[in-house]
Each structure stands twice: as structure tokens, then as C-alpha cells.
Design an enzyme around this catalytic site. Structure first.
Site, PDB file in Angstrom:
ATOM      1  N   HIS A 187       6.296  -8.971  -7.549  1.00 20.92           N
ATOM      2  CA  HIS A 187       7.477  -8.816  -8.611  1.00 20.92           C
ATOM      3  C   HIS A 187       7.772 -10.411  -8.959  1.00 20.92           C
ATOM      4  CE1 HIS A 187       8.434  -4.512  -8.346  1.00 20.92           C
ATOM      5  NE2 HIS A 187       8.072  -4.769  -6.913  1.00 20.92           N
ATOM      6  N   CYS A 198     -22.201   4.817  -4.667  1.00 18.31           N
ATOM      7  CA  CYS A 198     -20.842   5.375  -5.419  1.00 18.31           C
ATOM      8  C   CYS A 198     -21.138   5.123  -6.752  1.00 18.31           C
ATOM      9  CB  CYS A 198     -19.644   4.702  -5.044  1.00 18.31           C
ATOM     10  SG  CYS A 198     -18.165   5.223  -6.222  1.00 18.31           S
TER      11      CYS A 198
HETATM   12  C1  FAD Z   1       6.586   3.425  -2.484  1.00 24.50           C
HETATM   13  C2  FAD Z   1       6.746   2.124  -2.451  1.00 24.50           C
HETATM   14  C3  FAD Z   1       6.493   1.099  -3.260  1.00 24.50           C
HETATM   15  C4  FAD Z   1       6.384  -0.286  -2.903  1.00 24.50           C
HETATM   16  N1  FAD Z   1       6.289  -1.086  -4.320  1.00 24.50           N
HETATM   17  C5  FAD Z   1       6.112  -2.523  -3.842  1.00 24.50           C
HETATM   18  C6  FAD Z   1       5.770  -3.435  -4.984  1.00 24.50           C
HETATM   19  O1  FAD Z   1       5.306  -3.247  -6.093  1.00 24.50           O
HETATM   20  N2  FAD Z   1       5.565  -4.812  -4.691  1.00 24.50           N
HETATM   21  C7  FAD Z   1       6.222  -5.314  -3.518  1.00 24.50           C
HETATM   22  O2  FAD Z   1       6.097  -6.442  -3.343  1.00 24.50           O
HETATM   23  N3  FAD Z   1       6.530  -4.350  -2.430  1.00 24.50           N
HETATM   24  C8  FAD Z   1       6.428  -3.102  -2.471  1.00 24.50           C
HETATM   25  N4  FAD Z   1       6.753  -2.067  -1.508  1.00 24.50           N
HETATM   26  C9  FAD Z   1       6.882  -2.699  -0.426  1.00 24.50           C
HETATM   27  C10 FAD Z   1       5.679  -3.180   0.334  1.00 24.50           C
HETATM   28  O3  FAD Z   1       4.805  -2.104   0.393  1.00 24.50           O
HETATM   29  C11 FAD Z   1       6.033  -3.359   1.768  1.00 24.50           C
HETATM   30  O4  FAD Z   1       7.064  -4.386   1.936  1.00 24.50           O
HETATM   31  C12 FAD Z   1       4.947  -3.719   2.901  1.00 24.50           C
HETATM   32  O5  FAD Z   1       3.728  -3.051   2.333  1.00 24.50           O
HETATM   33  C13 FAD Z   1       5.340  -3.857   4.123  1.00 24.50           C
HETATM   34  O6  FAD Z   1       4.392  -4.343   4.783  1.00 24.50           O
HETATM   35  P1  FAD Z   1       4.529  -4.062   6.435  1.00 24.50           P
HETATM   36  O7  FAD Z   1       3.414  -4.775   7.067  1.00 24.50           O
HETATM   37  O8  FAD Z   1       5.983  -4.381   6.730  1.00 24.50           O
HETATM   38  O9  FAD Z   1       4.676  -2.635   6.776  1.00 24.50           O
HETATM   39  P2  FAD Z   1       3.266  -1.541   6.823  1.00 24.50           P
HETATM   40  O10 FAD Z   1       2.259  -1.692   5.882  1.00 24.50           O
HETATM   41  O11 FAD Z   1       4.037  -0.344   7.068  1.00 24.50           O
HETATM   42  O12 FAD Z   1       2.691  -1.780   8.246  1.00 24.50           O
HETATM   43  C14 FAD Z   1       3.272  -1.771   9.450  1.00 24.50           C
HETATM   44  C15 FAD Z   1       2.117  -1.389  10.532  1.00 24.50           C
HETATM   45  O13 FAD Z   1       2.745  -1.374  11.935  1.00 24.50           O
HETATM   46  C16 FAD Z   1       1.734  -0.211  12.413  1.00 24.50           C
HETATM   47  N5  FAD Z   1       2.830   0.101  13.509  1.00 24.50           N
HETATM   48  C17 FAD Z   1       3.941   0.869  13.558  1.00 24.50           C
HETATM   49  N6  FAD Z   1       4.450   1.065  14.839  1.00 24.50           N
HETATM   50  C18 FAD Z   1       3.479   0.531  15.808  1.00 24.50           C
HETATM   51  C19 FAD Z   1       3.263   0.694  17.247  1.00 24.50           C
HETATM   52  N7  FAD Z   1       4.073   1.213  17.797  1.00 24.50           N
HETATM   53  N8  FAD Z   1       2.244   0.048  17.659  1.00 24.50           N
HETATM   54  C20 FAD Z   1       1.203  -0.737  16.992  1.00 24.50           C
HETATM   55  N9  FAD Z   1       1.284  -0.647  15.594  1.00 24.50           N
HETATM   56  C21 FAD Z   1       2.272   0.034  14.820  1.00 24.50           C
HETATM   57  C22 FAD Z   1       1.759   0.691  11.393  1.00 24.50           C
HETATM   58  O14 FAD Z   1       0.523   1.607  11.927  1.00 24.50           O
HETATM   59  C23 FAD Z   1       1.354  -0.067  10.111  1.00 24.50           C
HETATM   60  O15 FAD Z   1       0.028  -0.514  10.109  1.00 24.50           O
HETATM   61  C24 FAD Z   1       6.547  -0.927  -2.041  1.00 24.50           C
HETATM   62  C25 FAD Z   1       6.909   0.027  -0.762  1.00 24.50           C
HETATM   63  C26 FAD Z   1       6.642   1.380  -1.123  1.00 24.50           C
HETATM   64  C27 FAD Z   1       6.697   2.386  -0.004  1.00 24.50           C
END
Ligand code: FAD
Lengths: 476, 413
Positions: free
Chosen positions: A49, A398
Site C-alpha cells: 500500500h 508443471c
Molecule cells: C484478507 C487479508 C488481506 C490483506 N491484504 C494486505 C495487503 O494487501 N497489504 C498489506 O500490506 N497487508 C495486507 N494484509 C495484512 C498482512 O497479510 C498481514 O499483516 C501479515 O501477513 C501479517 O503477518 P504476520 O507474520 O504477523 O502473521 P501471520 O502470517 O499470520 O504469521 C503468524 C505465524 O505465527 C504462527 N503461530 C501462531 N501461533 C503460534 C504458536 N503458538 N507457536 C508457533 N507458531 C505460531 C502461525 O502459524 C503463523 O505462521 C492482509 C491480511 C488479510 C488477512
């Protein structure tokens, strides 16, 4: 003993690991799934974004703008596809025009460069396939697209190349403390670390609670998508957003860096953090609203639908803090978390330093990772030179995406190694094309079994009980 | 420069090669992506092939072998494990394999015989989870018959086309329990003999006007919800039924595999998904011909072989300098007719037109019109989308017309 344990191998945990891997630190990433990038990171809009959306002064606004400015460089260092395609927020009436004017002002305050309001003629000249009912649009030339799981795989791979460790199928279920360090427990194993970073996405409230911080709650908010065939990727060049209204941000239509067309997401709060099902209503809503923006989307050319869960916190902003010594939250990272991830990593590093973590730069740190899609993009002569050395690059596995056996075997041998069919898909795109693995999944099953030295019956789609085969029936 | 390159070594590619050889063409090359000739027939180990062509019931591999044997005996060159990546409008073919790397061949004529692929789940947008255990029927067939692995034990099949029916029996014979075959339409798209031999003989329920509305299970499939559909083919609320299962096979249609035909700029028919061809099976690109399932999906391989022989002969005639098109009569689809092959006629000689109807009808007349002039009419007891119709047109009918419309007159709705 590790210096830092990062919980969660999403884009946030991954970018933090890579940031810290530049320093003389023992780092481990703990991930409950069989692979990295299995949470929100694998199913989102994939938009970097521009940063006009978030409230002025919020962490979201600040980190989004900082992150999106860094993203092109991060992507090029990690050999990840990135495309500065631009964003358009389109309006259909006077109320929209007013809202767009507000967005423009907010964006300017947030420090977004080059924002402009466009009139109908200019919008339609830029994007002839938009609905002719469009009257105006906000144009953000810095808007970009990226592949979020490719970015995460590369960031974690790069951190591992620089010494970080990844422990999969390690679900943190308890956190204890001893002397000067924490102990993180899974049901089978434990890890000691002086510092913990909580990047557990939708579960980050539960992880914080394990460390005694109950100050916030994360509600999963479902977002459903429909992805279309590459034939349709050229329908729009920019990412097309609807003017946000009281009803929400609406359905976007965007090309992806791989050339498909992505439409979605819906936004519905749910209870169950494991519920990644799509719904008939959700998919119908995606189609209906996307067609209002781009009437000619041919949904007969859909190749898959999927659902991601936003980690919506109850504070309205990212939760990046240190509720207790040596424990850092990178929680509630909903959108624009992907865009902000390089900046979140920088901020978490600063917080760790404030908490006393010593940061000495490594002498042999290498910020670069070769592109996994190198073979596909190289010249014919170079391809043939590669095939001559390794004939497996001459064998297409693929057919839809044109991925060779050589690329698949190389991916299986590169950290973080894929351990299941979906892992291969996210690294090579094999099984991701129009036939969705109908042709190549039996072939990949065999290659994976061979490389992992496992019987085919043990190979899964995505870890756990997701076995592909019930039993062998041939006698040999 | 090669005289004739044939893309695909299934029954269509082999028949076409043999026919061209018979006409005197010697510089032929077959390109096949698999490690052996035979195409999809290799995994079709059930019998029922060859009744029309050979007057006996053969298995798929047996049928294929009849052609492969001849191809080998004549030493027609084949490159196996070779994937064609691109065809240019100049008839330059780019392909890749382990030994030659990525290479190019210039052809004087090309026959497209790449077959078809199955529609995946995505095209249906079924709601729910995305667990392991959902396969296209052909993938499951390959796993069982070629690789020797049973994908699952408790099975639901969506789609009652022939592959779906055959797999219901195959899975049953391997010890799996097939709980139901669901079909969206009020009739099966498969052959009547397959419904009897693959479902009725094993007491597998065929649920017509039913579809899968939701998929359950996080890791491996745990069940599906099916529902009855109305005349609009939409699920009727309140008719949902849950079936526990670990495997869902999709047999929801075949799509001619024409990605590389597009790269050559060949005109495709949006209904068949195959090329637009004339009576000789020549496409809109001079010297490029198409036959078999890449042209339109056939019910029986015997008809594929017939069509491929025609394409092979035509390609030979083209290489030997046949005369330019004499006319251009387009064939149009009238009432109930979904498509015709060929779509255009360029020479006034007797021609057989193949077509499919959109719905089941009894007591009809097949008619051929030129504007408002009825040129031909013939009674038929019934027509069904699952059976391809053949209509022989005489040369006389083609006199003085610029377009013909094939249509079905319903005597009884
Ligand atoms: C529908 C949607 C659209 C989005 N669109 C955008 C976009 O266009 N642009 C943008 O900038 N952002 C976007 N986002 C936001 C972005 O996807 C997220 O902010 C980002 O992926 C978050 O990353 P994360 O690593 O915090 O979370 P996650 O990718 O959820 O990673 C968390 C990890 O922690 C692991 N975990 C959880 N609990 C435990 C535990 N107890 N022990 C060990 N491991 C654990 C999980 O398995 C997972 O792998 C969007 C999100 C969604 C859902």
C-alpha cells in the site's frame, strides 16, 4: 541457548529474523505449521500500500509509508518479484469524491508521494476496462504489488543462510522463565532464549497471554478471494480499490506479480481462529462487487478461491511494544502489515536494543538471496547451458506454469525447505496454474518422496494429517 | 525444416501420423510430453474401446498399442518426454527435453493433437475448506492405474461424465466405498452402458440434479455437503445432506488443451474450446490442422481416430500442394445445437458434420437451413448432450449457399 526466539514464521516474523540476522546473534524462528508463511501471509491482497489509508499519526500510517519505501530494495536483495504498478481508488458519485479528497489530504500528511485526483476521462484512459460509471479516482503512483509468501520464504531463507534456525511443527504452548532467560515449550520440545518476539499473527493475543500480557484481544476477520487465470491478468494494470465507505473498504481488483487477476477480499468477523473456509455468500459478494468496478471480469476463468484471516486487534492500531522485559509484541498486524513489514522489523530491532540486546554487526553477513525464479527469466542460451549441466531443467513438470523438474528439486534443497506439496507450490508455482495440480501433483509427489526419503503415503498436502494417498496397492 | 510435426502422441497424434505416412509423407516427427506414446489411453485400463473401429472390445492400452505398433514398424520418429512450449504463426515450434534442451523446429505443416485436461475445483468455486483429498477424476485414475496408489477410501464423486463413472467402479474394485455420484444436470453426461456397468452393477447411487455445496475438513477431507438443485441449477435450501468421506473426485468437464494454439494465433471456438476448422480439419492458420480432444471433446476414441485420419490425410494433401479453398460456407448453430465441427466448409464435396445438442430431447428432426430455406430434414428418436451426432451432407446441398444452419426441430417438448 538462543539470543532471540521469534514466534511465528509469517512475513512479520520472517522480516524480523532477517533484520536480526545481520548481527552476531543466535536466532530461532518457531512455527507451529509444517512450513513458513502459513498464516495471513499466505492469503492476502498482496498489495504494497502507498499509505494514504491509515489514520495520521498511527503506527500503521508511519510504518506503512516507511515499509513501502523500503520494499523495492528488500525485494531486489531477496530476488523476489515486485511491481510498482500503482493504485487507483475509484469513485462513482459526489460522496465518493469528497471521501477521496479526504484520503488525498490524509495521504499527504502521512508522507505519501505523488498522490493525485483524476477525472473520469483520465481514469478511463489509464484503465479502459473500468466501469464507465466511474467519475473520479485517487491515483497513488507508489502503490505496488508483491508475492507475500515468496517474500517470506526468501526473508527466512536469507536469515537461515546467515545462521538463523527454523523449527517447524513447534507450537508454543507455554512460556516459562529461568534466571536470565525464557523457556518456550511445545508439546514435545523446548527452547531457551533471552528475548522473545511475538509475531504469532491471529494467535498473538494468546502468546502474549502466555507471557502474562492480557492487554489486548485479536479477532479473526475473514477475507475471501477469487483468483483468475493468467489470461485475465491484463484486465487492469493498477490495483483498483473502491472508495472506502461506512460499509468497509470494498472488493479490490488487482493484477498479481505472477500475472493472474485477484479479486476480493470480503470482511467478516468470526470466532474460530482456525476457520479458513470460504462461503457461498462471500464468494458471491466478491464476484458481484468486483464486477461493479470492472464489468468484464470473466468468472468462468476462476482458477481457485481462498480465505485469509486478518489479525484484527482491539486497539485499532498495530501493537508493537514490550509488556515485560525481554518480551516484544509485534501483534495485531493486520493490513497494511505486509507493506509495513520491513519497518516493523526495524522497529522491533530498536525495541530489542532498548531492552539491552547487544547488536554487533556480523562481518560475513550477506543480504542477498538468489531469485528462485531465475531459470524462468533467463535467456534461452543460459537456459540451455543450465540444462546441459543438469538435464532435469529440460523436463517440464508443471505444464501450466512451465516449471521444470530442475527448479522443483532446487527448491526442495533450498532453505527453508518445502516439506509438502503446498510448500512446493508456494516456492515454484508448480500446481498453481489453470489445472491446479491435476497434471503435475502425482509427479511432484514422487519427486518429493524421493528427495525427502519418505514413502509416498507419508507425503502431505500441507503437513499434519493432510496425507495425499490412503495406501499403496501395487505389489513391488 | 520438417515436413510434418505432430504435437501429441495419443491416439489422435498416432492416427494422424499413420494417415499422413500412407499418403506418402515421410518426414514426420511426433512430439510427446509423456515417457511413452498412447496419451490418456494408457491409464484407461478398463475395456470398451475399439468397438466401432475394430469390432471388438479393447482396453485403452490395447487400443493404443494397435497404433503404436504401426508407428514403430514404420519407424516414424518420435521425441518422447518432450514438452512443446510454443508455436509461432510461422510454424516454428519451441520444445524442451532433457537431451536437446530447449530447441526449435520449423515445420511445413503441423497437426495439433494435444488432447484435453480436466476442469479443476476452482472453476466451480465450491465453498468451504481446502483440505487434501480432492482430486480430479483423471488424477485419481493416474494415481491408481499408473502409480499404484489408492488416494482414499470413502469417496464421493461430483460429475457423471464417463471418467467419473469409470472411476466409481475403479475405486470400488480397489476396496474403496463410493457413497454417491452427484450430477448437476437432470441426466448423466456419460454413456448409458457406463451407467449400467459402473454404477448400477455396484449399487452406487447416482444423484441427478445434485451438487456439492460445501467441503469440510481442515487437513484431510472429512465430508461434503450436497444439495439438490432446481431448474436454474442452483442449490435448493433445505435439501442439504452431509456425507462423511475422505475423498472427493471431480469429473466436471474437459477442456481442450489449447494454450499453445493460442500462441500461434489460431482462432478458437468459444463453445468447443478447440480451434475453428474446415472440413479437412485445417485451422485458421494455413498448414496447421487439429484433431482429437484438442479440437472438441469426443465420447469415443474410435471417432478420435477417424478424425485424426482425416487430419493426417489433409495435412499430406496440403504438403503435396492441394489447391486453395474454393468457397467459404459457414456452419451456424440453430435451435438446441451447441456447436458443430467443422465450423466452416471450403470445398463443395460430401462432408460429415458433427454436432452436440444442449439438452435431452425425444422425437426430433435434425434440420439444415440456408436462410429460410429448409434443405434437409431427418427424424431422430432422441438426442442428448452426451452423444455426439453425425450428419452427412451431400455436395449438392452446398451449392449456392454461403451459410448453413443446423438445428433441431422439437416435435414434442
Ligand atoms: C484478507 C487479508 C488481506 C490483506 N491484504 C494486505 C495487503 O494487501 N497489504 C498489506 O500490506 N497487508 C495486507 N494484509 C495484512 C498482512 O497479510 C498481514 O499483516 C501479515 O501477513 C501479517 O503477518 P504476520 O507474520 O504477523 O502473521 P501471520 O502470517 O499470520 O504469521 C503468524 C505465524 O505465527 C504462527 N503461530 C501462531 N501461533 C503460534 C504458536 N503458538 N507457536 C508457533 N507458531 C505460531 C502461525 O502459524 C503463523 O505462521 C492482509 C491480511 C488479510 C488477512
Amino acid at each position: 541457548m538462543f539470543d532471540v526466539a521469534i514466534i511465528g514464521a509469517g512475513v512479520v516474523g520472517g522480516m524480523i529474523a532477517r533484520e536480526l540476522a545481520a548481527y552476531d546473534l543466535k536466532i530461532c524462528i518457531l512455527e507451529k505449521e509444517n512450513d513458513v508463511a502459513m498464516g495471513a501471509t499466505k492469503a492476502n491482497s498482496a498489495i504494497v500500500h502507498a499509505g494514504f489509508d491509515a489514520k495520521c499519526g498511527s503506527l500503521k500510517a508511519r510504518l506503512n509509508v516507511e515499509g513501502s519505501k523500503k520494499m523495492a530494495q528488500v525485494a531486489s536483495e531477496l530476488g523476489v518479484k515486485y511491481q510498482n504498478n500503482g493504485s487507483l481508488v475509484i469513485g462513482f458519485d459526489e460522496a465518493d469524491r469528497e471521501a477521496l479528497q479526504e484520503l488525498l489530504e490524509r495521504g499527504n500528511q502521512n508522507g505519501v508521494e505523488g498522490l493525485r485526483l483524476l477525472e473520469q476521462e483520465e481514469v478511463l484512459a489509464m484503465e479502459p476496462n473500468l466501469s464507465s460509471a466511474v467519475t473520479c479516482a485517487l491515483y497513488a503512483p507508489t502503490g505496488a504489488i508483491i508475492c507475500p509468501y515468496e517474500l517470506t520464504v526468501a526473508a527466512i531463507g536469507n536469515a537461515m543462510d546467515n545462521g538463523a534456525e527454523l523449527k517447524r511443527n513447534f507450537k508454543v504452548t507455554a512460556i516459562g522463565q529461568e534466571d536470565d532467560h525464557y523457556i518456550l515449550f511445545s508439546s514435545m520440545d523446548s527452547v531457551r532464549a533471552r528475548y522473545i518476539v511475538n509475531a504469532a499473527g491471529v494467535y498473538s493475543d494468546q502468546i502474549a497471554a502466555l507471557a502474562g500480557d492480557e492487554s489486548f484481544k485479536i479477532t479473526p476477520r475473514r477475507g475471501e478471494y477469487i483468483l483468475l487465470d493468467k489470461e485475465c491478468g491484463g484486465l487492469v494494470k493498477n490495483t483498483i480499490f473502491r472508495t472506502p465507505s461506512a460499509k468497509g473498504k470494498g472488493i479490490l481488483v488487482s493484477p498479481t506479480v505472477d500475472g493472474n487477476l485477484l479479486t476480493g477480499p470480503t470482511a467478516v468477523n468470526i470466532e474460530d481462529k482456525t476457520d479458513k473456509t470460504t462461503t457461498a455468500e462471500g464468494l458471491a459478494q466478491v464476484m458481484k462487487e468486483a464486477i461493479e468496478n470492472v464489468p468484464s471480469i470473466p468468472y468462468g476463468k476462476s482458477i481457485t478461491s481462498f480465505c485469509g484471516l486478518r489479525a484484527a486487534g482491539d486497539t485499532g492500531d498495530f501493537i508493537i511494544n514490550s509488556p515485560r522485559p525481554g518480551f516484544i509484541n509485534a501483534a495485531g498486524i493486520e493490513s497494511p502489515g505486509l507493506s509495513a513489514s520491513p519497518a516493523i522489523a526495524r522497529m522491533v530491532k530498536d525495541l530489542l536494543a532498548e531492552q539491552g540486546l547487544e547488536l554487533n554487526e556480523k562481518t560475513n553477513y550477506n543480504p542477498l538471496r538468489p531469485a528462485m525464479h531465475h531459470f524462468r527469466e533467463t535467456s534461452l542460451e543460459e537456459k540451455n547451458a543450465i540444462i546441459q549441466k543438469d538435464p532435469a531443467y529440460g523436463q517440464i513438470i508443471c505444464r501450466c506454469e512451465g516449471i521444470t523438474e530442475g527448479e522443483i528439486r532446487a527448491a526442495i534443497r533450498t532453505e527453508p525447505k518445502p516439506m509438502d506439496l503446498d510448500g512446493i507450490k508456494r516456492r515454484t508455482r508448480a500446481q498453481m496454474g489453470r489445472c491446479q495440480g491435476g497434471f503435475c501433483s502425482p509427479l511432484i509427489l514422487k519427486i518429493l518422496a524421493e528427495e525427502l526419503h519418505l514413502p509416498i503415503e507419508k507425503i502431505t498436502k500441507s503437513g499434519g494429517a493432510s496425507r495425499m494417498i490412503a495406501k499403496a496397492i501395487k505389489e513391488d | 525444416m520438417t515436413d510434418l510435426v505432430i504435437i501429441g502422441g495419443g491416439p489422435a497424434g498416432m492416427s494422424a501420423a499413420l494417415a499422413a505416412y500412407e499418403q506418402g509423407i515421410r518426414d514426420i516427427l511426433i512430439l510427446e510430453r509423456d515417457s511413452s506414446l498412447g496419451g490418456i489411453l494408457q491409464q484407461c485400463i478398463h475395456n470398451g474401446f475399439g468397438l466401432h473401429k475394430f469390432g471388438e472390445e479393447l482396453t485403452g492400452p490395447e487400443y493404443a498399442w494397435r497404433y503404436e505398433e504401426k508407428v514403430r514398424a514404420l519407424n516414424i520418429p518420435c521425441k518422447l518426454n518432450t514438452m512443446v512450449l510454443d508455436i509461432s504463426d510461422q510454424k516454428v515450434i519451441t520444445a524442451t527435453n532433457r537431451e536437446d534442451g530447449i530447441f526449435q523446429i520449423r515445420a511445413r505443416a503441423i497437426i495439433l493433437a494435444m488432447g484435453c485436461r480436466e476442469r479443476p475445483r476452482g472453476a466451480l468455486n465450491i465453498a468451504g475448506a481446502r483440505p487434501a483429498g480432492i482430486f480430479s477424476a483423471g488424477t485419481a485414475q493416474k494415481l491408481i492405474n499408473m502409480e499404484g496408489y489408492l488416494p482414499g477410501k470413502e469417496v464421493v464423486i461430483l460429475g457423471s461424465g464417463d471418467i467419473g463413472l469409470i472411476m466409481a467402479r475403479r475405486m470400488t474394485l480397489e476396496g474403496a466405498k463410493v457413497h454417491a455420484v452427484c450430477e448437476l444436470m437432470p441426466y448423466s453426461g456419460g454413456l448409458a452402458r457406463n451407467i449400467q456397468q459402473c454404477l448400477h452393477d455396484f449399487e452406487i447411487p447416482l444423484k441427478l440434479s445434485h451438487t456439492v455445496v460445501e467441503i469440510h475438513g481442515r487437513e484431510r477431507l472429512e465430508g461434503v455437503t450436497i444439495a439438490k438443485v432446481g431448474g436454474d441449477r442452483r442449490p435448493i435450501p433445505g435439501t442439504e445432506e452431509h456425507i462423511p468421506c475422505d475423498t472427493l473426485l471431480l469429473s466436471v468437464g474437459l477442456i481442450p488443451e489449447n494454450e499453445i494454439s493460442k500462441s500461434a494465433g489460431i482462432d478458437l471456438d468459444p463453445i468447443t474450446g478447440g480451434a475453428v476448422v474446415d472440413q479437412d480439419r485445417q485451422t485458421s492458420c494455413q498448414g496447421i490442422f487439429a484433431c482429437g480432444n484438442v479440437l472438441h471433446v469426443h465420447d469415443l476414441v474410435d471417432y478420435v481416430s477417424d478424425e485424426a485420419e482425416l487430419a493426417g490425410k489433409s495435412a499430406a494433401a496440403y504438403l503435396q500442394g492441394a489447391s486453395a479453398p474454393a468457397c467459404s460456407i459457414s456452419l451456424k448453430t440453430g435451435n438446441l445445437v451447441r456447436y458443430t465441427v467443422p465450423q466452416v466448409i471450403t470445398e463443395k464435396k460430401p462432408v460429415t458434420v458433427y454436432f452436440r445438442v444442449a439438452d435431452v430431447r425425444r422425437k426430433v428432426q435434425v434440420q439444415v437451413w440456408s436462410k429460410d430455406r429448409l434443405l434437409y430434414s431427418k427424424k431422430k428418436a432422441s438426442v442428448a448432450p452426451g452423444e455426439m451426432e453425425a450428419l452427412a451432407l451431400s455436395a449438392e446441398i452446398l451449392d449456392d449457399v454461403t451459410a448453413l444452419t443446423i438445428s433441431i426441430k422439437e416435435e414434442q417438448a
